[in-house]
Design an enzyme around this catalytic site. Structure first.
Site, short mmCIF file in Angstrom:
data_model
loop_
_atom_site.label_atom_id
_atom_site.label_comp_id
_atom_site.label_asym_id
_atom_site.label_seq_id
_atom_site.Cartn_x
_atom_site.Cartn_y
_atom_site.Cartn_z
CD GLU A 456 -4.12 -42.62 23.44
OE1 GLU A 456 -4.96 -42.64 24.35
OE2 GLU A 456 -4.21 -41.87 22.46
CD GLU A 520 -2.65 -38.35 27.06
OE1 GLU A 520 -3.89 -38.40 27.01
OE2 GLU A 520 -1.90 -38.64 26.11
#
Length: 1019
Positions: A456, A520
């Site tokens: 991220e 995820e």
């Protein structure tokens, strides 16, 4: 003018200073004195490795610019200092405070980076002993958050940053024989913190092992061992590139002997001489037959390296576990050892409720054992390289590892520029430093199949540089990075929390030449996650969807005075509250109910296409490399806890990916045995020879099929009289030993007495709300807007009738909110028979401008505290809901009310059991039974729904002596919307017409199964 303060001159606030005097990264190894010792892999017994962990002198400062500038000098008086364990976070030992954020940083975002001078700092002092000055002395730090300066005997020894990266320093020139003084100044924040903004607590300190390593002046300084399967996947190519350093006064060269052993047998041996100044050597050997390493069969070989003098005298031995495998991108898919497998993975943080990230090897072993027992085959080291011991364990136990660099700058999303750092060349060396240190340390572990560039952080030139370096250095593995949306610097597409519908679109695409992995998914926060089964149906349906990693393995909450705490509990601001508590395990490593569902969907053996008529079922082997010979499958035919017979199934010899028909029973056999009852075939699969990580009773897989339905039967007319009396608001019905009371004003059952005991003390009537779960975050606002927590019970009409043989109470009512233009109309008929049974037939019709969903449709009652023992026939034994229940087979279960509650970090709806045919609560002698015409759900807790809604921590809950029984016709699915998709449409409870039929009755405990089954058949 005199400058008294200059922040920009500090190493910890200077992007151009990543280290001072730090050694080049290398694998974690030590030298041994003999071949035998090397093959035992016990560093502590090597004679060259000493752990310096323990109690160190410690002083906490609010800023690096505080006093004690001379603390590192020999003889400094630290008698007034306290102590702290190493490894540890100082915030968990009374210094400073924990601070939890998800993406928000706790420092400014500027370019170039700046940090506040009020940077919490820890001063450490410790002594270590050096006995042999003929050997070089290294100090090794496996993790220090986030940066530190090091002194030895008062002299500067180095500086390093990178919290979860190893740092080594050669302090040979700074030590003397005997006792030596070590001192560290550790900074909580550094410019490196800009790259360490992961979703976790901001903590600091020496968090991993500190060790002293000694080595001879002539030593092995680095090596890279590759063991790759060849084209036929039976042969293997072994290669070893090593570097020798000779720091002796008069280098004479050396000899290097390399051996590869399997179970103590030498398969390959080669010796080579290195001339003075020649420091590198390469060894290669091809084998016609090798045994591959995989997560299913983690077969390892022993690499043994011996360093000798030119005269042949042994200097030191080095050892490494080696596994032959092949990882490749081919035909648009990831292949490991020739199989386009699915990653049945989890994301794992280092965490313990008391130690934070300073976990022990015992914690790592517990994690991996639990993963193996729950069919997990892959781990993502989110979001940093783990302790080196973790990879040794993964090598030996068998896991596919995604090793992730300690790199995340998610804070830049706050200012809307995700490329701010990642596409800025000024940060390139910082990015490369973290990726190199990961790869160069962990390169020899067969368990690592992907290198992950970070998490991220947007995308840009710095990630491209990391990708180029890794692919150039290690072409044997693939590279992952999720935010490279076009897979330009990654070998796969990756995504987080993709909805099922979007994932199916991605699965269908034929224009993409790389596979898709969900790094995820299924956010496991609180009660949930739901939708796992549907995710895995898609993974198995589409080849290019190669599995994923559940977020996450363990809650990151902190235990304080017995209570699990989270963001904001320490006066920390800004914070993200309990978003850190999103694991399949609680922080004390207690599995949540969600783990049983994950185990179910990851099962390596599947049973389907069952035919009750023929008694046959299809068995599919979902292993990638193993036959089913190592497993034993047994089918048990049972009904409501009664076992009729069991039979072992012939599943041996089924090859990976293949299937076969097997017979569970003879045609018509279950129905003939059960005599009209509901009959199930339960298939249990277990290991013939339990692996070392398993525990007694472990199942690999479990499947259940309905073999015969229960036949309806005519209700037997109960003997006796029924009497009805009306006095004011109270409607009282007497039937046998039962006295049932209704309130005309409330239009509801308010009391049920039987055998002299008041079993229902209060009837709370219909209920359309639940204590919101973490995954209700997107629904709760609408529920509050529509005033669902406080609907008003409006009774329109109550009619009673009694003919001596039965009594009826008919109610016309509605539940409606204040002001809002919507309601749920209800028509309810209570029928009481002479045996004390109360039949509840309800029809409901939502009308008006309705909310999009309802939390639940059900009824609740407050029972006497003595009815603590619970038996039920339905799914169990654990908690389960409509979209999270397949891991709980239908059976006859027992529990206590106390044990039905599950203590999520934030109290919420919990404890429900789904697909329940009947439930019985008793004192062991007599009790109350609830039966459904169709399966219902129930929960029984010592907490009210209101308590669970209002409490923010478990210590705010005070158990009531009474029992709150909730019976549900339906309940909204769980989903994973705490940070993922909500419940799928088929698991969503829409406000639509409904009807159900239940029966309540009091009875003695003896014979309850027969009594309840008879009542169900008669409904």
């Amino acid at each position: 003018m005199k400058k008294v303060f200059d922040l920009t001159s500090c190493d910890w606030c200077n992007r151009d200073v990543l280290q001072r005097s730090r050694l080049a990264p290398r694998p974690f190894y030590v030298g041994y004195r003999s071949e035998k010792m090397a093959l035992e892999y016990e560093r502590a017994q090597s004679g060259s490795y000493t752990l310096l962990n323990g109690e160190w002198k410690f002083k906490y400062l609010e800023t690096p610019f505080a006093s004690d500038e001379d603390f590192y000098r020999p003889g400094y008086d630290d008698s007034a200092w306290g102590t702290i364990p190493v490894p540890a976070h100082w915030q968990l030992h009374g210094h400073g405070r924990p601070h939890y954020t998800d993406a928000t940083s706790v420092f400014p975002i500027q370019e170039p980076p700046v940090l506040q001078a009020e940077n919490p700092t820890g001063l450490y002092r410790h002594f270590f002993t050096v006995e042999d000055l003929s050997r070089e002395v290294l100090l090794r730090f496996d993790g220090v958050e986030s940066a530190f300066h090091l002194w030895v005997n008062g002299q500067p020894a180095g500086y390093s940053q990178g919290s979860r990266c190893t740092s080594e320093f050669d302090v040979t020139a700074l030590v003397h024989e005997g006792k030596n003084e070590l001192a560290l100044r550790v900074y909580q924040f550094s410019d490196g913190s800009y790259l360490e903004n992961q979703d976790m607590w901001w903590l600091a300190g020496i968090i991993r092992d500190v060790s002293l390593i000694t080595r001879p002046r002539l030593h092995l300084s680095d090596y890279k061992a590759d063991a790759v399967l060849q084209g036929d996947l039976r042969s293997g190519a072994f290669s070893l590139a090593l570097t020798v350093e000779d720091h002796t006064e008069a280098p004479q060269g050396c000899r290097v002997q390399v051996k590869l052993l399997e179970d103590g047998k030498c398969l390959y041996e080669e010796e080579r001489a290195l001339a003075p100044g020649e420091g590198e050597a390469t060894f290669r050997k091809e084998f016609k037959q090798v045994r591959p390493w995989s997560a299913e069969d983690p077969h390892l070989y022993d690499l043994l390296i011996e360093l000798r003098t030119p005269a042949g005298e042994s200097v030191e031995f080095y050892s490494q576990k080696v596994g032959f495998k092949r990882v490749e991108l081919k035909n648009g898919l990831i292949y490991i050892n020739g199989a386009a497998l699915k990653f049945r993975g989890v994301n794992r943080h280092d965490w313990d409720q008391d130690l934070g990230r300073a976990i022990t090897k015992e914690h790592m072993v517990k994690d991996l054992r639990l993963m193996k027992r729950n069919n997990v085959n892959a781990v993502r080291s989110s979001h940093y390289p783990n302790h080196p011991d973790f990879y040794d364990l993964c090598d030996r136990m068998g896991f596919y590892v995604v090793d992730e660099a300690d790199l995340e700058c998610n804070q830049v999303q706050i200012i809307g520029n995700m490329k701010l750092i990642s596409d800025n060349p000024a940060w390139e060396e910082s990015y490369l430093d973290r990726c190199r240190r990961m790869v160069l340390r962990d390169k020899n572990h067969p368990s690592i199949v992907f290198w992950s560039l970070g998490n991220e952080s947007g995308f840009g030139c710095n990630f491209k540089a990391c990708y180029r370096w890794i692919k150039g250095y290690d072409p044997t593995r693939l590279v992952h990075y999720e935010e490279d949306r076009g897979a330009e610097a990654a070998d796969m597409y990756s995504s987080m929390y993709t909805t099922h519908a979007r994932l199916e679109e991605l699965g269908r695409r034929e224009d993409l030449c790389k596979p898709h992995v969900m790094c995820e998914y299924a956010h496991a926060m609180g009660n949930g996650p739901g939708g796992l089964q549907e995710y895995w149906e898609l993974f198995r349906k589409y080849p290019r969807l190669q599995g994923g990693f559940v977020w996450e393995w363990i809650d990151q909450s902190i235990r304080r005075e017995g209570v699990q705490t989270y963001g904001g509990d320490y006066g920390d601001w800004p914070n993200n509250l309990n978003f850190c508590a999103d694991g399949l395990l609680k922080a004390d490593r207690t599995p949540t109910p969600g783990l049983s569902m994950l185990k179910k969907v990851l099962e390596p053996v599947a049973f389907y296409d069952y035919s009750p008529e023929s008694g046959e079922v299809t068995v599919e082997n979902r292993y990638d490399f193993s036959t089913l010979d190592h497993l034993r499958a047994v089918c048990t035919v049972q009904s409501a806890g009664k076992r009729y017979f069991e039979r072992e199934l012939g599943i041996g010899g089924i090859a990976p990916g293949e299937s076969r028909k097997v017979r569970l029973h003879e045609p018509g056999e279950p129905a003939a045995l059960a005599g009209g009852r509901e009959v199930f075939c339960d298939i249990s699969v277990a290991y013939r020879e339990p692996p070392e990580w398993s525990e007694p009773g472990d199942e690999v897989a479990h499947e259940q099929f309905l073999a015969a339905k229960q036949a309806p039967r005519a209700a037997q007319k109960a003997a006796g009289q029924v009497e009805l009396a009306v006095e004011g608001d109270a409607i009282t019905v007497t039937a046998g030993q039962a006295i049932i009371t209704f309130s005309a004003c409330k239009g509801s059952l308010t009391s049920y007495r039987c055998g002299g005991r008041e079993m229902i003390g209060r009837g709370l009537d219909f209920n359309f709300y639940r204590a919101p779960i973490d995954n209700d975050i997107n629904l709760r606002a609408e529920w509050d807007q529509f005033i669902l927590p406080r609907l008003t019970n409006v009774v329109k009409e109550v009619e009673v009738d009694c003919d001596g043989e039965r009594a009826t109470v008919r109610v016309q009512k509605c539940y409606a909110p204040f002001v809002m233009d919507w309601q749920i109309d209800l028509s309810v008929c209570y029928t009481i028979t002479p045996d004390g049974g109360v039949r509840i037939e309800a029809q409901g019709t939502p009308r008006g401008k309705l909310p999009g969903t309802l939390p639940r449709i059900g009824m609740r009652f407050v029972l006497d505290e003595a009815l603590e023992k619970v038996s039920w026939y339905g799914r169990g034994p654990g908690e389960c809901y409509r979209d999270n229940k397949l891991g709980c087979p239908v059976g006859l279960y027992q529990s206590s009310v106390k044990d039905l509650y599950f203590p999520y970090v934030v109290p919420q709806e919990c404890g429900s059991r789904a697909d329940v045919r009947w439930v019985y609560l008793s004192d062991g002698r007599q009790g109350l039974c609830a039966v459904g015409r169709e399966p219902l759900s129930f929960s029984a807790l010592h907490y009210s729904m209101e308590q669970l809604t209002e409490a923010r921590h478990t210590d705010e809950l005070w158990p009531q002596s009474d029992i709150h029984l909730q019976l549900d016709f339906a309940q909204q699915g769980l989903g994973s919307a705490s940070w993922g998709p909500g419940a799928l449409e088929q698991h969503t409870l829409r406000p639509e017409p409904f009807a159900f039929c239940w029966q309540l009755f009091g009875c003695e405990s003896e014979g309850i199964v027969d009594r309840a089954e008879a009542a169900r058949a008669a409904l």
